[in-house]
Design a protein around this motif. Structure first.
Motif, PDB file in Angstrom:
ATOM      1  N   GLY A 194      22.183 -55.170  93.685  1.00  0.00           N
ATOM      2  CA  GLY A 194      22.953 -54.551  92.545  1.00  0.00           C
ATOM      3  C   GLY A 194      22.692 -54.084  91.173  1.00  0.00           C
ATOM      4  O   GLY A 194      23.333 -53.578  90.443  1.00  0.00           O
ATOM      5  N   HIS A 195      21.466 -54.230  91.036  1.00  0.00           N
ATOM      6  CA  HIS A 195      20.670 -53.941  89.698  1.00  0.00           C
ATOM      7  C   HIS A 195      20.790 -52.372  89.578  1.00  0.00           C
ATOM      8  O   HIS A 195      20.502 -51.539  90.542  1.00  0.00           O
ATOM      9  N   ARG A 196      20.874 -52.071  88.419  1.00  0.00           N
ATOM     10  CA  ARG A 196      21.295 -50.480  88.199  1.00  0.00           C
ATOM     11  C   ARG A 196      19.793 -49.830  88.504  1.00  0.00           C
ATOM     12  O   ARG A 196      19.727 -48.533  88.944  1.00  0.00           O
ATOM     13  N   THR A 197      18.739 -50.327  87.907  1.00  0.00           N
ATOM     14  CA  THR A 197      17.479 -49.793  88.343  1.00  0.00           C
ATOM     15  C   THR A 197      16.304 -50.944  88.069  1.00  0.00           C
ATOM     16  O   THR A 197      16.720 -52.263  87.906  1.00  0.00           O
ATOM     17  N   VAL A 198      15.207 -50.536  88.283  1.00  0.00           N
ATOM     18  CA  VAL A 198      14.058 -51.643  88.265  1.00  0.00           C
ATOM     19  C   VAL A 198      13.075 -51.159  87.273  1.00  0.00           C
ATOM     20  O   VAL A 198      12.558 -50.156  87.422  1.00  0.00           O
ATOM     21  N   TRP A 199      12.452 -52.141  86.413  1.00  0.00           N
ATOM     22  CA  TRP A 199      11.433 -51.617  85.507  1.00  0.00           C
ATOM     23  C   TRP A 199      10.096 -52.125  86.344  1.00  0.00           C
ATOM     24  O   TRP A 199      10.394 -53.078  87.245  1.00  0.00           O
ATOM     25  N   HIS A 200       8.982 -51.526  85.976  1.00  0.00           N
ATOM     26  CA  HIS A 200       7.600 -51.912  86.784  1.00  0.00           C
ATOM     27  C   HIS A 200       6.826 -52.101  85.969  1.00  0.00           C
ATOM     28  O   HIS A 200       6.377 -51.262  84.948  1.00  0.00           O
TER      29      HIS A 200
ATOM     30  N   ALA B  79      17.309 -43.611  95.628  1.00  0.00           N
ATOM     31  CA  ALA B  79      18.433 -44.328  95.636  1.00  0.00           C
ATOM     32  C   ALA B  79      19.472 -43.723  94.372  1.00  0.00           C
ATOM     33  O   ALA B  79      20.444 -44.071  93.950  1.00  0.00           O
ATOM     34  N   GLY B  80      18.704 -42.554  93.571  1.00  0.00           N
ATOM     35  CA  GLY B  80      19.611 -42.035  92.716  1.00  0.00           C
ATOM     36  C   GLY B  80      19.675 -43.051  91.657  1.00  0.00           C
ATOM     37  O   GLY B  80      20.420 -42.612  90.542  1.00  0.00           O
ATOM     38  N   ALA B  81      18.739 -43.817  91.396  1.00  0.00           N
ATOM     39  CA  ALA B  81      18.522 -44.874  90.111  1.00  0.00           C
ATOM     40  C   ALA B  81      17.445 -44.325  89.053  1.00  0.00           C
ATOM     41  O   ALA B  81      16.965 -43.639  89.310  1.00  0.00           O
ATOM     42  N   PRO B  82      18.153 -44.510  87.724  1.00  0.00           N
ATOM     43  CA  PRO B  82      17.210 -44.036  86.809  1.00  0.00           C
ATOM     44  C   PRO B  82      15.754 -44.483  86.789  1.00  0.00           C
ATOM     45  O   PRO B  82      15.573 -45.822  87.341  1.00  0.00           O
ATOM     46  N   VAL B  83      14.749 -43.953  86.243  1.00  0.00           N
ATOM     47  CA  VAL B  83      13.352 -44.171  86.391  1.00  0.00           C
ATOM     48  C   VAL B  83      13.032 -44.458  84.944  1.00  0.00           C
ATOM     49  O   VAL B  83      12.460 -43.933  84.142  1.00  0.00           O
TER      50      VAL B  83
ATOM     51  N   PRO C 276      17.789 -55.450  76.091  1.00  0.00           N
ATOM     52  CA  PRO C 276      19.111 -56.106  76.804  1.00  0.00           C
ATOM     53  C   PRO C 276      19.492 -55.231  78.096  1.00  0.00           C
ATOM     54  O   PRO C 276      20.054 -55.778  78.709  1.00  0.00           O
ATOM     55  N   GLU C 277      18.955 -53.942  78.133  1.00  0.00           N
ATOM     56  CA  GLU C 277      19.292 -53.284  79.385  1.00  0.00           C
ATOM     57  C   GLU C 277      18.420 -53.804  80.735  1.00  0.00           C
ATOM     58  O   GLU C 277      18.918 -53.277  81.766  1.00  0.00           O
TER      59      GLU C 277
ATOM     60  N   SER D 283      18.421 -62.380  91.854  1.00  0.00           N
ATOM     61  CA  SER D 283      19.701 -62.542  92.311  1.00  0.00           C
ATOM     62  C   SER D 283      20.412 -61.351  91.856  1.00  0.00           C
ATOM     63  O   SER D 283      19.964 -60.468  91.242  1.00  0.00           O
ATOM     64  N   ALA D 284      21.878 -61.428  92.013  1.00  0.00           N
ATOM     65  CA  ALA D 284      22.546 -60.264  91.572  1.00  0.00           C
ATOM     66  C   ALA D 284      22.782 -60.263  90.066  1.00  0.00           C
ATOM     67  O   ALA D 284      22.310 -61.224  89.249  1.00  0.00           O
ATOM     68  N   PRO D 285      22.771 -58.942  89.374  1.00  0.00           N
ATOM     69  CA  PRO D 285      22.795 -58.943  87.772  1.00  0.00           C
ATOM     70  C   PRO D 285      24.078 -59.635  87.218  1.00  0.00           C
ATOM     71  O   PRO D 285      24.947 -59.771  87.987  1.00  0.00           O
TER      72      PRO D 285
END
Length: 329
Positions: free
Chosen positions: A171-177, A201-205, A229-230, A324-326
């Motif tokens: 359920g995370h909006r996006t993933v940082w790498h 997935a249409g998620a922000p990069v 915080p995002e 876990s879920a956000p």
């Protein structure tokens, strides 16, 4: 050999068959010959065996960075697979990815009489002008699909997809790498797959953060991410950088996984003992080593490479306590 034959009460030819591990010797005779070898301290003459068989029973390995966890584990797996086949391994560690360094390593191994060579993480092979010395079978670990030589590698892209998709599915909006070094084949493949998975997935990069595989570089990136915080989900390019990220988040007072989820890559033996235990991508280094040695032996039998490009080894997602879920608020 004559002394062993006399003590065991057999012919020199039988001693030779036992020394070469041939199957046409009955077990009682084999045990008698081996006992005589032990008593007399007999060791087969490898030079003479090579002249007779045309094989030195020695594999060469050229590694570009044995300090990296993946390279060290791959080498360990190659050595184990070679030993299972009654082969020894001679290793040359090369610091600089240059044409002259590669040729020098080949020359040194050739002079030390090897039957074939395995190269670990050799980005230099992507240099169009580079031609490896001919005459020896070659296998590459981390092989590009377009390379001329057979290769074996963990499916880096699939591993990164599993890590990124796991966090998105939670359920995370996006993933940082936190990416590995830019000159690393594995790091590039993981980053490219992370980017593709987010786009699909249409998620922000988010922007990439670079490390050098070390925990210290993960810590530096983690401090930057902890201040944002995002950030609620982080995919670190390896477990060591993930350890640094986790330390930075703890110091910043951000709870894992309640506020931020973290996934690593490699499945270090220590990953299960991180606090919290680390969700990560498991690489089957043992299978990579077996496949490398098998591809060399295939060339020994056929006299030429029957497989080209990279043979992928599937990774697996190991889910532990760091994801876990956000947070809902």
């Amino acid at each position: 050999m004559a002394d062993v034959a006399e003590m065991a009460g057999v012919s020199s030819q039988t001693v030779s068959r036992v020394a070469n591990n041939r199957s046409n010797v009955d077990e009682a005779t084999r045990e008698r010959v081996l006992a005589a070898m032990q008593v007399l301290g007999y060791r087969p003459n490898t030079a003479a065996r090579a002249l007779a068989t045309g094989k030195f029973r020695m594999l060469g390995v050229i590694s570009f960075g044995l300090n990296a966890y993946g390279n060290a584990r791959t080498l360990e797996a190659i050595v184990a697979a070679a030993q299972d086949a009654d082969y020894s391994v001679n290793v040359v560690s090369v610091r600089a990815q240059t044409e002259s360094a590669v040729r020098d390593a080949f020359d040194r191994l050739t002079m030390q009489a090897v039957d074939g060579i395995i190269l670990i993480e050799a980005q230099i092979l992507d240099t169009p002008a580079l031609r490896l010395p001919s005459g020896l079978p070659v296998v590459v670990v981390d092989g590009e699909e377009s390379r001329r030589h057979p290769g074996v590698d963990t499916n880096q892209a699939e591993g990164a997809r599993l890590a990124t998709a796991h966090l998105l599915d939670l359920g995370h909006r996006t993933v940082w790498h936190v990416c590995g070094p830019q000159d690393s084949y594995a790091a590039r493949r993981r980053a490219e797959s992370w980017h593709r998975t987010l786009k699909a997935a249409g998620a922000p990069v988010p922007p990439l953060l670079y490390g050098d595989w070390s925990a210290a570089s993960g810590y530096a990136a983690g401090l930057e991410l902890a201040a944002n915080p995002e950030v609620s989900a982080i995919f670190a390019g390896n477990d060591q950088m993930a350890l640094g990220v986790v330390r930075a988040l703890h110091e910043a007072g951000r709870s894992i996984p309640d506020e931020v989820s973290v996934v690593g890559f490699d499945d270090l033996a220590e990953s299960a003992w991180f606090l919290p235990s680390l969700t990560t991508i498991h690489q089957d280094f043992e299978e990579v080593g077996r496949q490398c040695v098998a591809l060399l032996f295939d060339q020994f039998r056929s006299g030429h490479a029957t497989v080209h490009g990279a043979t992928p080894v599937a990774p697996t997602l190991i889910v532990r306590d760091s994801t876990s879920a956000p947070p809902t608020s």
